[in-house]
Design an enzyme around this catalytic site. Structure first.
Site, PDB file in Angstrom:
ATOM      1  N   HIS A  59      40.865  30.047  52.131  1.00  0.00           N
ATOM      2  CA  HIS A  59      40.937  30.583  50.715  1.00  0.00           C
ATOM      3  C   HIS A  59      41.108  31.901  50.638  1.00  0.00           C
ATOM      4  CE1 HIS A  59      39.023  31.278  46.884  1.00  0.00           C
ATOM      5  NE2 HIS A  59      38.842  29.976  46.523  1.00  0.00           N
ATOM      6  N   GLU A 132      46.691  28.267  45.399  1.00  0.00           N
ATOM      7  CA  GLU A 132      45.988  29.137  44.489  1.00  0.00           C
ATOM      8  C   GLU A 132      46.898  30.360  44.649  1.00  0.00           C
ATOM      9  OE1 GLU A 132      41.643  29.045  46.343  1.00  0.00           O
ATOM     10  OE2 GLU A 132      42.917  30.013  47.951  1.00  0.00           O
ATOM     11  N   GLY A 138      39.856  33.388  39.379  1.00  0.00           N
ATOM     12  CA  GLY A 138      38.755  34.336  38.674  1.00  0.00           C
ATOM     13  C   GLY A 138      39.026  35.245  37.927  1.00  0.00           C
ATOM     14  N   SER A 177      41.578  29.233  38.040  1.00  0.00           N
ATOM     15  CA  SER A 177      41.219  29.446  36.639  1.00  0.00           C
ATOM     16  C   SER A 177      41.108  27.959  35.962  1.00  0.00           C
ATOM     17  CB  SER A 177      41.801  30.458  35.938  1.00  0.00           C
ATOM     18  OG  SER A 177      41.657  31.650  36.466  1.00  0.00           O
ATOM     19  N   GLY A 198      36.932  26.417  40.615  1.00  0.00           N
ATOM     20  CA  GLY A 198      36.128  27.583  41.341  1.00  0.00           C
ATOM     21  C   GLY A 198      35.121  28.116  40.371  1.00  0.00           C
ATOM     22  N   GLY A 199      35.130  29.011  39.364  1.00  0.00           N
ATOM     23  CA  GLY A 199      34.044  29.495  38.465  1.00  0.00           C
ATOM     24  C   GLY A 199      33.524  28.287  37.566  1.00  0.00           C
TER      25      GLY A 199
END
Length: 216
Positions: A59, A132, A138, A177, A198-199
């Site tokens: 990652h 990614e 993020g 994102s 992710g978030g």
């Protein structure tokens, strides 16, 4: 649907998932040794004992914040597969690398280093690749459709060069994102076969909307 919570939540989530088909449990990291004096690290056997089937390797934060290098990540990929984990290998370029026209070079080095020498049996069902773009993680910045299509096409060509027809069957995910509002558009792009969230995965409502978008 693969859930990848922090280590301290693995056992709890595993118990919650028990008996629910369609869900799996993964880990965010592991250390490539069966046992030894590696205080603070988690081995593949410990993950499997906690109910994990899968682990992330490489990652962007492991690479760029914690300093894990390509050779070490290659060791993790091979060791994790040998120990019975499925592996999601994360790759991607920084903004400076993209601006310098190094996208293809960066992806090729990351892929070739990590995947060379893998057994064909590990490829089709046990290995996935997650693209990614580091600059879109993020940050709220989302790669444009054309950027994602370009990168995923490059990755598909590279794994096909490495493994022949098997390379056509390796799953390629997009992470960066991902939100409920853009999931449907992202997964409609050629060579995008899922998303690494992710978030947005920290909130049940938004994560559920992503899952529904991906499965429709």
């Amino acid at each position: 649907v693969l859930l990848i919570p922090p280590f301290t939540c693995l056992d709890m989530v595993s118990k919650e998932l028990n008996g629910h088909s369609g869900f799996g449990l993964g880990a965010q990291n592991f250390y490539p040794a069966e046992q030894g004096a590696f205080t603070g690290e988690i081995s593949p056997d410990m993950l499997k004992d906690a109910g994990c089937s899968t682990a992330l390797v490489g990652h962007s934060e492991r690479r760029h914040v914690l300093g894990e290098q390509d050779d070490f990540l290659a060791h993790k990929v091979h060791f994790g597969l040998d120990q019975g984990l499925n592996i999601i290998l994360c790759i991607g370029e920084t903004l400076d690398q993209r601006k310098d026209g190094q996208l293809a070079e960066v992806l090729k080095v990351q892929l070739n280093t990590a995947l060379t020498g893998l057994k064909p049996a590990d490829l089709e069902t046990r290995l996935s690749i997650a693209y990614e773009p580091v600059w879109a993680i993020g940050t709220g910045e989302v790669a444009k459709t054309g950027d994602i299509a370009q990168a995923h096409a490059l990755i598909r060509d590279m794994v096909t060069d490495l493994f022949g027809p098997l390379g056509q069957r390796i799953r390629i995910l997009y992470g960066g994102s991902v939100k409920p509002e853009n999931t449907s558009e992202i997964i409609s792009i050629d060579n995008v076969e899922g998303v690494l969230v992710g978030g947005a995965g920290l909130h049940a409502e938004s994560f559920s909307r992503i899952v529904l978008a991906e499965h429709h």
